[in-house]
Write a protein that holds these residues in place. Structure first.
Motif, mmCIF file in Angstrom:
data_model
loop_
_atom_site.group_PDB
_atom_site.id
_atom_site.type_symbol
_atom_site.label_atom_id
_atom_site.label_comp_id
_atom_site.label_asym_id
_atom_site.label_seq_id
_atom_site.Cartn_x
_atom_site.Cartn_y
_atom_site.Cartn_z
ATOM 1 N N GLY A 81 -4.083 8.091 1.492
ATOM 2 C CA GLY A 81 -3.903 9.504 1.195
ATOM 3 C C GLY A 81 -2.441 9.912 1.199
ATOM 4 N N SER A 82 -2.209 11.174 0.932
ATOM 5 C CA SER A 82 -0.839 11.679 0.821
ATOM 6 C C SER A 82 -0.116 11.670 2.159
ATOM 7 C CB SER A 82 -0.864 13.108 0.259
ATOM 8 O OG SER A 82 -1.637 13.964 1.096
ATOM 9 N N THR A 83 -0.866 11.605 3.278
ATOM 10 C CA THR A 83 -0.222 11.602 4.592
ATOM 11 C C THR A 83 0.233 10.212 5.025
ATOM 12 O OG1 THR A 83 -2.360 11.334 5.700
ATOM 13 C CG2 THR A 83 -1.575 13.589 5.332
ATOM 14 N N VAL B 156 0.856 -1.178 0.000
ATOM 15 C CA VAL B 156 0.000 0.000 0.000
ATOM 16 C C VAL B 156 0.894 1.230 0.000
ATOM 17 C CG1 VAL B 156 -1.737 1.292 1.280
ATOM 18 C CG2 VAL B 156 -1.848 -1.215 1.202
ATOM 19 N N ASN B 157 0.699 2.097 -0.975
ATOM 20 C CA ASN B 157 1.508 3.310 -1.097
ATOM 21 C C ASN B 157 0.617 4.544 -1.096
ATOM 22 O OD1 ASN B 157 3.103 1.154 -3.134
ATOM 23 N ND2 ASN B 157 4.378 2.226 -1.651
ATOM 24 N N ALA B 158 1.185 5.654 -0.657
ATOM 25 C CA ALA B 158 0.448 6.910 -0.612
ATOM 26 C C ALA B 158 -0.057 7.286 -1.997
ATOM 27 C CB ALA B 158 1.343 8.020 -0.056
ATOM 28 N N GLY B 159 -1.306 7.758 -2.051
ATOM 29 C CA GLY B 159 -1.876 8.238 -3.291
ATOM 30 C C GLY B 159 -2.481 7.173 -4.175
ATOM 31 N N GLU B 160 -2.596 5.926 -3.699
ATOM 32 C CA GLU B 160 -3.157 4.879 -4.559
ATOM 33 C C GLU B 160 -4.341 4.203 -3.887
ATOM 34 O OE1 GLU B 160 0.155 2.267 -5.187
ATOM 35 O OE2 GLU B 160 -0.427 0.934 -3.566
ATOM 36 N N PRO C 294 -4.112 6.488 10.453
ATOM 37 C CA PRO C 294 -4.146 7.793 9.778
ATOM 38 C C PRO C 294 -3.703 7.677 8.323
ATOM 39 C CG PRO C 294 -3.114 7.971 11.939
ATOM 40 C CD PRO C 294 -3.291 6.513 11.676
ATOM 41 N N GLY C 295 -4.453 8.305 7.437
ATOM 42 C CA GLY C 295 -4.116 8.280 6.019
ATOM 43 C C GLY C 295 -4.757 7.162 5.243
ATOM 44 N N ILE C 296 -5.400 6.185 5.924
ATOM 45 C CA ILE C 296 -6.055 5.072 5.240
ATOM 46 C C ILE C 296 -7.566 5.223 5.376
ATOM 47 C CG2 ILE C 296 -6.424 2.582 5.186
ATOM 48 C CD1 ILE C 296 -3.742 3.306 4.137
ATOM 49 N N GLN C 297 -8.264 5.125 4.265
ATOM 50 C CA GLN C 297 -9.717 5.237 4.269
ATOM 51 C C GLN C 297 -10.321 4.032 3.557
ATOM 52 O OE1 GLN C 297 -11.195 8.819 2.486
ATOM 53 N NE2 GLN C 297 -13.335 8.162 2.518
ATOM 54 N N VAL C 298 -11.309 3.412 4.183
ATOM 55 C CA VAL C 298 -12.040 2.314 3.552
ATOM 56 C C VAL C 298 -13.116 2.912 2.667
ATOM 57 C CG1 VAL C 298 -13.434 0.255 3.925
ATOM 58 C CG2 VAL C 298 -11.584 0.812 5.526
ATOM 59 N N VAL C 299 -13.085 2.601 1.379
ATOM 60 C CA VAL C 299 -14.003 3.225 0.430
ATOM 61 C C VAL C 299 -15.043 2.251 -0.113
ATOM 62 C CG1 VAL C 299 -12.323 4.976 -0.236
ATOM 63 C CG2 VAL C 299 -12.404 2.818 -1.488
ATOM 64 N N SER C 300 -14.933 0.976 0.213
ATOM 65 C CA SER C 300 -15.891 -0.005 -0.302
ATOM 66 C C SER C 300 -17.012 -0.228 0.693
ATOM 67 C CB SER C 300 -15.190 -1.330 -0.604
ATOM 68 O OG SER C 300 -14.558 -1.837 0.558
ATOM 69 N N ALA C 301 -18.162 -0.605 0.173
ATOM 70 C CA ALA C 301 -19.319 -0.915 1.007
ATOM 71 C C ALA C 301 -19.190 -2.328 1.573
ATOM 72 C CB ALA C 301 -20.599 -0.804 0.178
#
Length: 599
Positions: free
Chosen positions: A228-230, A167-171, A199-206
């Motif tokens: 995210g970028s952070t 997992v890399n920032a921005g992807e 911090p910086g990780i967001q779950v976007v799937s339902a």
């Protein structure tokens, strides 16, 4: 009569105190109020450590002993819990007499039903109270319930950005978890969701749904996350898989999975020769290949060499403790004549020829500095297939990193509570990773008899700590319903990379008693009929009755009846059968508690 009323008051306050209990797993055989009345054995379904399943029944048997010099008469056993997933069929057993020095066995004395909707791993704590005409005793038992045997057996990162399986920032990446139903029972109407507090990780799937998962069946659960970028590349983080059913209203289980952010592998992902590798005079024959790769986009290919020729590539490594080296290889050569060899410090470990698709293999490696060598050799004639070999995903556990070390502070926890202190509180353990690699940990909390503990729990039972970073682990204490005494537990912290187990002793000196410091006045209360199938009459000759509160065995107020005079009629016909406590309040400000049994 005074002594008997005091014990009834104690019992009432035990139950009211239990109202505030959370999930617990106290299994110590502890006598309270007296040393003369002892719980010798408590079993559930015939075992001291029963295996309980959701929807099952629990039948208790209790053996008690009179260690005193006087007989106990008019004895009663009461079993209770405030757990919402438990329904009692029978919670009270009467037995008239225990002679001094004797013990008494109450077989199948209480029973209850466990809800089929109980979460996996939920712990039920029961209180066992014995009252008689002289002394009382209380003990606690708790049992962990298995609602399902669902486990996470692996995961994969479907890298949508750099194609490096990280997992890399921005992807945006897809996490593919493999869940397995370890039981032979079918699980239905599953809802699976992913949570992450990194911090910086967001779950976007339902959330995903699964109508049915048969016993011994595996199921791929996909969740999409965005970094995210952070987000710091190379960071290991934890995610939690929540499994529920019935539209997400009923929990089944919760599983923490550390997502590894560091790959100790050479994957040729940047498409150039690694600076850590070198070859012989024909090194230029080895090349980066973008058409054949074990994972990602690139591999290292031997290229074309002449008959009776050799080409090799070397990789120096340093390891600090025993582990393994692994890699993937592919061959397309003349079988049994043109070979790919692998050496560690010049010692041949394996060789392969012919047509072999990508294959992963590993070899043990000892502490120290070593040279890994891959050599392709051709005999004096004949070319077959592509006439070359490939290697990819060269992985060395903890490659070029120091020996893993975890510092846990404090190394023990002691808590002393006095009257007036809070019975619900927290303490913190500090986990500091002093090594160059991430560490994954598991915890286990047990008492001196290796049973689960109910008065303290670990908020994070497993997880990870990044290299040269730290995190705080919270211990949640709850002693509501527990009597004064000293309680001990041991927290074991296991790190797979280490050869030791950290042991953190926990001692709780509880001086907070749940006994009522203001005993009720000795008031001559009469109940009739008792037991009753419907209406019961409460009569108090000496003082007018203001009201009567009816509480059940869980301490919940089921009725409040206002009176006017010395007599109060209470209709119990709408309540389930069992034991009830009647709190009788007088107009003079006095109170007395008496027992009533609904048939």
């Amino acid at each position: 009569m005074l002594s008997f009323k005091k014990h009834i008051l104690q019992y009432c306050l035990i139950l009211i105190g239990c109202l505030f209990c959370t999930e617990a797993s106290w299994a110590q055989s502890s006598t309270r109020f007296t040393e003369n009345l002892e719980f010798v054995l408590i079993t559930a379904n015939g075992s001291a450590t029963p295996a309980l399943e959701a929807g099952g029944e629990l039948v208790f048997s209790v053996t008690v002993r009179n260690n005193g010099t006087a007989p106990f008469q008019n004895c009663e056993l009461h079993v209770t819990t405030i757990d919402p997933y438990v329904t009692f069929h029978d919670s009270t057993e009467s037995f008239d007499y225990i002679a001094p020095g004797n013990q008494y066995a109450l077989n199948n004395c209480a029973s209850c039903q466990i809800s089929p909707n109980i979460p996996d791993g939920h712990v039920i704590t029961f209180a066992f109270l014995i009252t008689n005409d002289i002394e009382s005793a209380i003990a606690y038992r708790s049992y962990r319930v298995q609602a399902c045997s669902l486990s996470v057996v692996g995961y994969e990162i479907r890298d949508n950005g750099n194609y490096n399986s990280l997992v890399n920032a921005g992807e945006t990446d897809t996490l593919l978890f493999t869940l397995h139903n370890d039981d032979n029972r079918e699980l239905q109407n599953l809802v699976l969701s992913l949570e992450c507090n990194q911090p910086g990780i967001q779950v976007v799937s339902a959330p995903m749904t699964k109508d049915s998962l048969w016993g011994d069946e595996t199921f791929p659960f996909r969740a999409i996350i965005w970094a995210g970028s952070t987000f710091a590349d190379g960071t290991t983080f934890d995610v939690r898989i929540q499994v529920t059913r019935q539209g997400g209203q009923v929990p089944i289980g919760s599983y923490i999975v550390p997502i590894v952010g560091v790959a100790n592998c050479e994957e040729f992902s940047d498409g150039i020769y690694p600076p850590t590798m070198y070859g012989d005079s024909v090194w230029t024959n080895w090349r980066i290949d973008s058409l054949n790769a074990h994972s990602g986009l690139y591999s290292l290919c031997s290229g074309a060499i002449s008959h009776s020729d050799t080409s090799e590539v070397n990789m120096p490594v340093t390891v600090n403790h025993s582990h393994y080296v692994s890699f993937a290889f592919r061959t397309s050569t003349e079988n049994n004549y043109d070979w790919l060899y692998f050496f560690i410090d010049g010692v041949q470990k394996g060789r392969w020829s012919g047509a072999n698709d990508w294959t992963e293999i590993s070899f043990a490696v000892q502490p120290g500095t070593h040279t890994l060598t891959w050599r392709y050799t051709k005999d004096y004639s004949v070319s077959t297939g592509s006439d070359c070999v490939w290697i990819d995903d060269i992985c060395l556990s903890n490659y070029n990193e120091g020996y893993p070390s975890l510092a846990i502070t404090p190394d023990s926890i002691g808590v002393s509570l006095d009257e007036g202190g809070s019975s619900v509180f927290t303490r913190t353990l500090h986990f500091a990773n002093e090594s160059d690699i991430y560490l994954i940990f598991d915890t286990e909390l047990q008492d001196e008899q290796h049973n689960p503990v109910g008065w303290v729990e670990v908020a994070t039972p497993n997880g990870s700590v990044n290299a040269h970073q730290s995190r705080d682990i919270t211990l949640n204490f709850n002693i509501n319903g527990y009597f004064s005494g000293s309680y001990k537990a041991l927290l074991r912290v296991t790190v797979p990379e280490l050869d030791t187990v950290y042991r953190i002793p926990i001692v709780l000196d509880n001086r907070v008693s749940v006994e009522d410091p203001r005993p009720a006045e000795a008031l001559p209360v009469t109940l009739f009929p008792n037991p009753t199938a419907g209406t019961i009459v409460v009569r108090l000759e000496t003082q007018p009755i203001e009201k009567v509160l009816v509480t059940d065995a869980l301490g919940r107020v089921r009725q409040s009846v206002t009176a006017d005079g010395s007599e109060c009629r209470i209709d119990l016909s709408g309540l389930p059968h069992g034991l009830y406590l009647l709190q009788v309040f007088t107009t003079d400000g006095n109170r007395v508690v008496v027992k009533a049994v609904k048939e």
